[in-house]
Scaffold this motif. Structure first.
Motif, mmCIF file in Angstrom:
data_model
loop_
_atom_site.group_PDB
_atom_site.id
_atom_site.type_symbol
_atom_site.label_atom_id
_atom_site.label_comp_id
_atom_site.label_asym_id
_atom_site.label_seq_id
_atom_site.Cartn_x
_atom_site.Cartn_y
_atom_site.Cartn_z
ATOM 1 N N TRP A 47 0.799 -1.225 0.000
ATOM 2 C CA TRP A 47 0.000 0.000 0.000
ATOM 3 C C TRP A 47 0.835 1.280 0.000
ATOM 4 O O TRP A 47 0.536 2.214 -0.719
ATOM 5 N N LEU A 106 -5.080 2.097 -7.716
ATOM 6 C CA LEU A 106 -5.587 0.803 -8.163
ATOM 7 C C LEU A 106 -4.696 0.260 -9.265
ATOM 8 O O LEU A 106 -4.229 1.004 -10.121
ATOM 9 N N GLY A 107 -4.501 -1.057 -9.222
ATOM 10 C CA GLY A 107 -3.707 -1.673 -10.268
ATOM 11 C C GLY A 107 -4.433 -1.630 -11.596
ATOM 12 O O GLY A 107 -3.822 -1.532 -12.657
ATOM 13 N N ARG A 111 -11.229 -0.336 -13.915
ATOM 14 C CA ARG A 111 -12.307 -1.162 -13.379
ATOM 15 C C ARG A 111 -12.900 -0.547 -12.117
ATOM 16 O O ARG A 111 -13.476 -1.245 -11.298
ATOM 17 N N TYR A 118 -20.033 -5.844 -8.551
ATOM 18 C CA TYR A 118 -19.673 -7.052 -7.799
ATOM 19 C C TYR A 118 -19.596 -6.709 -6.324
ATOM 20 O O TYR A 118 -18.780 -5.887 -5.918
ATOM 21 N N SER A 123 -16.564 -7.354 3.149
ATOM 22 C CA SER A 123 -15.306 -6.627 3.022
ATOM 23 C C SER A 123 -15.456 -5.213 3.562
ATOM 24 O O SER A 123 -16.364 -4.477 3.178
ATOM 25 N N PHE A 126 -15.189 -2.747 0.840
ATOM 26 C CA PHE A 126 -16.414 -2.563 0.079
ATOM 27 C C PHE A 126 -17.258 -1.454 0.701
ATOM 28 O O PHE A 126 -17.752 -0.565 0.017
ATOM 29 N N LYS A 196 -0.241 -9.255 12.321
ATOM 30 C CA LYS A 196 0.713 -8.553 11.469
ATOM 31 C C LYS A 196 0.957 -7.155 12.029
ATOM 32 O O LYS A 196 2.082 -6.685 12.068
ATOM 33 N N CYS B 71 -11.517 -8.998 -0.007
ATOM 34 C CA CYS B 71 -11.658 -8.577 -1.409
ATOM 35 C C CYS B 71 -13.017 -7.937 -1.650
ATOM 36 O O CYS B 71 -14.046 -8.577 -1.515
ATOM 37 N N LEU B 72 -13.010 -6.650 -2.012
ATOM 38 C CA LEU B 72 -14.266 -5.908 -2.067
ATOM 39 C C LEU B 72 -15.154 -6.310 -3.222
ATOM 40 O O LEU B 72 -16.351 -6.090 -3.186
ATOM 41 N N VAL B 73 -14.561 -6.907 -4.257
ATOM 42 C CA VAL B 73 -15.387 -7.302 -5.399
ATOM 43 C C VAL B 73 -15.596 -8.813 -5.452
ATOM 44 O O VAL B 73 -16.194 -9.330 -6.387
ATOM 45 N N CYS B 91 -11.030 -8.639 -10.347
ATOM 46 C CA CYS B 91 -10.053 -7.912 -9.525
ATOM 47 C C CYS B 91 -9.842 -6.486 -10.027
ATOM 48 O O CYS B 91 -9.750 -6.243 -11.224
ATOM 49 N N ILE B 92 -9.797 -5.534 -9.079
ATOM 50 C CA ILE B 92 -9.517 -4.148 -9.466
ATOM 51 C C ILE B 92 -8.107 -3.732 -9.061
ATOM 52 O O ILE B 92 -7.700 -2.592 -9.287
ATOM 53 N N GLY B 93 -7.390 -4.623 -8.402
ATOM 54 C CA GLY B 93 -6.005 -4.312 -8.070
ATOM 55 C C GLY B 93 -5.835 -3.429 -6.848
ATOM 56 O O GLY B 93 -4.886 -2.649 -6.780
ATOM 57 N N CYS B 94 -6.723 -3.578 -5.862
ATOM 58 C CA CYS B 94 -6.591 -2.726 -4.671
ATOM 59 C C CYS B 94 -5.530 -3.266 -3.709
ATOM 60 O O CYS B 94 -5.043 -2.553 -2.853
ATOM 61 N N ARG B 95 -5.242 -4.557 -3.814
ATOM 62 C CA ARG B 95 -4.188 -5.204 -3.020
ATOM 63 C C ARG B 95 -4.520 -5.327 -1.540
ATOM 64 O O ARG B 95 -3.646 -5.535 -0.716
ATOM 65 N N TYR B 96 -5.805 -5.185 -1.195
ATOM 66 C CA TYR B 96 -6.197 -5.362 0.197
ATOM 67 C C TYR B 96 -6.015 -6.821 0.622
ATOM 68 O O TYR B 96 -5.705 -7.106 1.767
ATOM 69 N N MET B 98 -3.611 -8.683 -0.032
ATOM 70 C CA MET B 98 -2.212 -8.876 0.372
ATOM 71 C C MET B 98 -1.998 -8.393 1.804
ATOM 72 O O MET B 98 -1.219 -8.958 2.561
ATOM 73 N N ILE B 99 -2.695 -7.289 2.141
ATOM 74 C CA ILE B 99 -2.623 -6.769 3.507
ATOM 75 C C ILE B 99 -3.303 -7.754 4.459
ATOM 76 O O ILE B 99 -2.835 -7.990 5.572
#
Ligand code: SF4
Ligand code: SF4
Ligand code: SF4
Lengths: 393, 254
Positions: A47, A106-107, A111, A118, A123, A126, A196, B71-73, B91-96, B98-99
């Protein structure tokens, strides 16, 4: 109003040019060359400061928006109506830059609409996402009269303001709820990192902690914006308001500090308070900036009576707040993930550029829209609106 | 017995560190490169040495995965077959994720302009067709075994019971709320670089507790605020009425 006689090249403009040149080059790196070229993010630190600084702090420092709107509209504290628009526009710009920031964060930014289609209601992200969407809309609606007022069509203007006046309270109410949830959920994101997150920052009550810290930080931000507007944008407000706002800071910060202490004891973090580790230093830095120094300063008569001292004290509060968010999202996770992360210049450049855009937008809004009263006489008639009747009586 | 829910059992005492699993995994997922020391976007599994033992690393396929709850989606999902699978179209690539993962398993394609999350998918495409995972198939010593989840748990228990040199603990039976990858070992797991499970309950439950408060906050907070507003309005009306009265009395006196 901008002075026509000013030279074209001023030190500020040079700095601005540098900020934008660096920011735009970093943007090019991020989108055309790739993550590795533009950021120091890694699998261990996915992040970085875009979330830690841009999102967590951008949203947190916007908290003054809902707090002020609630005070004025719901609690009838008419004294603060003149600063209501300031608070709302700060919030709107804060959220706006967070939304733009997502394009970088965002990667797969194209999107961005996926969370609307979705759903994963388990989450926290979300919920955060939905709150951002809805609250930004609410803020735009709350703020819209300032723009509509300037439209040339009288009947449209009157029609809009008439209806706006009638329904705005519903949006204020929704806004207070949404942003309360949202501020809390930003902390809630890290509840799942149990094991963590370093014990000095982990808590199952991160939601409450984020909420309680966002409100004073948001108010401090308003003090800063008001002071700067008075100093350089030819705005007139009652200096007493600054004093009152900062007086509210003390109990708010104290409440946070007490909750934090009790929570640390409850979650078993007390044993880590004095260990010889870098985290300990970051923790005390955060506490000093966010809690101890401001509370001591704001108890001094000399500070409370001087707007410039209040401005600097608020700046310390904001720095303490930033330290807290960065600690939770970066420092606290480093040990478990062996990350060793420091941001790349381009990460900072993009964040600074987005913040500069927000500051510039604020400046032009104050200059060209009726955000803040420009003379004390104007205040009564214009700024007290319907409640002016009560105040005048 | 065709049990639907599959799992892997990894017996650390039997692993000889040949990296066959890793090579097979790379082949099955068209991942480039030689065996790697750590999990990465091109290594869904790896064999590390700890305390003289060969330890496989891979996704644990938690029963209640933190990654999927984060994962939000809903791109990451626990399938009924056991694997925690990734839908790259969502996937939107938020990387949550991974956290959120307590083992930091998901990796990201940082070098790509269209990056996705990468992690062991327990060969979900093979598993749904009734085949074993590529790594289990390739393992020459049976250190990695594929089978029904319950059946493998029974097998692990049987080995622990029959041989007291095993540490009497099945890693993954209860960790993270139970997983679909089990480890048994003759050296304590703390010494082998395993994550000490942070909580008895699955991690997503911690979050659920916080999210569960939302309706209450909205209801109670909403009515509280509406009540405050009503009081404010009422006060204002009273003040207005009083002001009007005062004004009219003033007029009368004049
Ligand atoms: S180990 Fe991590 S990535 Fe694998 S299922 Fe569990 S939470 Fe998800
Ligand atoms: S990076 Fe993709 S898979 Fe991971 S949480 Fe975000 S959307 Fe889900
Ligand atoms: S289960 Fe499949 S994806 Fe996972 S490590 Fe084994 S071969 Fe690779």
């Amino acid at each position: 109003m901008p002075d026509d006689k000013k030279p074209l090249i001023t030190p500020w403009r040079v700095i601005l040019a540098i900020i934008f040149a660096a920011g735009l080059y970093a943007t090019y790196l991020r989108f055309a060359v790739g993550w590795s070229a533009a950021t120091n993010m890694s699998d261990a630190q996915p992040w970085g400061i875009w979330v830690g600084l841009a999102t967590l702090c951008g949203v947190g420092l916007s908290a003054g928006g809902f707090a002020t709107a609630a005070a004025v509209y719901l609690l009838g504290m008419e004294r603060y109506r003149p600063i209501c628009r300031t608070a709302i526009i700060i919030a709107f710009l804060g959220y706006g830059s967070v939304c733009v920031g997502y394009a970088y964060e965002l990667g797969l930014p194209w999107r961005f609409w996926h969370p609307v289609v979705y759903w994963n209601r388990h989450s926290v992200l979300f919920e955060v996402c939905w709150c951002i969407i809805m609250y930004t809309t609410v803020l735009a609606i709350e703020f819209s009269p300032a723009l509509v007022e300037k439209l040339p069509w009288k009947s449209l203007r009157e029609w809009y303001l008439h209806w706006h006046h009638r329904i705005v309270i519903a949006f204020v109410l929704a806004g207070v709820l949404l942003s309360s949830l949202h501020q809390s959920f930003l902390g809630g994101l890290f509840i799942i990192t149990k094991g963590k997150e370093y014990p000095l920052w982990y808590s199952t009550h991160l939601t409450t902690l984020f909420y309680l810290s966002a409100i004073p930080a948001g108010l401090a931000m308003i003090v800063i914006a008001l002071y700067l507007s008075v100093r350089s944008l030819n705005v007139k407000i009652d200096p007493e308001i600054l004093r009152e706002l900062s007086a509210v800071l003390v109990p708010l910060l104290a409440i946070f500090a007490i909750f934090r202490g009790v929570d640390l004891a409850h979650e078993g973090g007390l044993g880590y308070l004095f260990r010889w580790r870098s985290e300990t230093g970051y923790f005390w830095l955060e506490m000093a900036l966010f809690v101890f120094i401001p509370i001591v300063l704001l108890n001094l008569e000399r500070i409370r009576n001087s707007p410039v001292a209040l401005y600097w004290t608020s700046a310390i509060v904001v720095m303490g707040f930033i330290a807290n968010r960065i600690n939770v999202s970066i420092t606290g996770l480093e040990r478990a993930t062996h990350a060793g992360y420091t941001p790349k210049w381009s990460e900072l450049a993009i964040t600074v550029m987005l913040m500069t855009c927000a500051v510039l937008a604020f400046r032009y809004a104050v200059l060209y829209l009726d955000i803040l009263p420009r003379s004390l006489a104007e205040k009564r008639a214009k700024w007290l609106a319907n409640a002016g009747v009560v105040a005048n009586a | 017995m065709a049990e639907n829910k599959k799992a892997l059992l990894i017996d650390i005492t039997k692993c000889i560190g040949c990296h066959s699993c890793e090579v097979a995994c790379k082949a099955a997922h068209e991942l480039p490169g030689d065996p790697e020391p750590n999990l990465s976007e091109t290594a869904f599994t790896t064999v590390q040495e700890h305390a003289g033992k060969n330890i496989r690393r891979l996704c644990m396929h938690c029963e209640e995965p933190a990654c999927a709850s984060a994962c939000l989606v809903g791109a990451l999902k626990k399938t009924s077959y056991g694997p925690v699978a990734y839908d790259k179209t969502k996937c939107i690539g938020c990387r949550y994720c991974m956290i959120a993962c307590p083992n930091s398993v998901p990796k990201y394609e940082w070098s790509k302009l269209v990056p996705y999350v990468k992690k062991c998918d327990m060969c979900v495409n093979r598993v749904v067709q009734g085949q074993p995972t590529a790594c289990a198939e390739a393992c020459p010593t049976g250190a990695t075994m594929f089978g029904g989840r319950d059946q493998l748990l029974r097998e692990a228990r049987r080995r622990l019971d029959n041989d007291s040199s095993y540490v009497q603990h099945i890693y993954g039976e209860r960790e993270f709320g139970g997983t679909s990858v089990f480890f048994i070992s003759d050296v304590p797991f703390e010494n082998l670089g395993f994550t000490v499970a942070p909580a008895e309950e699955p991690l997503p439950q911690l979050t659920q507790a916080a999210l569960g408060e939302v309706p209450t906050v909205v209801l109670v907070g909403g009515s509280l605020l509406a009540g405050l507003y009503w009081i404010t309005q009422r006060r204002r009306e009273v003040a207005l009425a009083e002001a009007a009265e005062k004004a009219s009395r003033k007029e009368e006196r004049n």
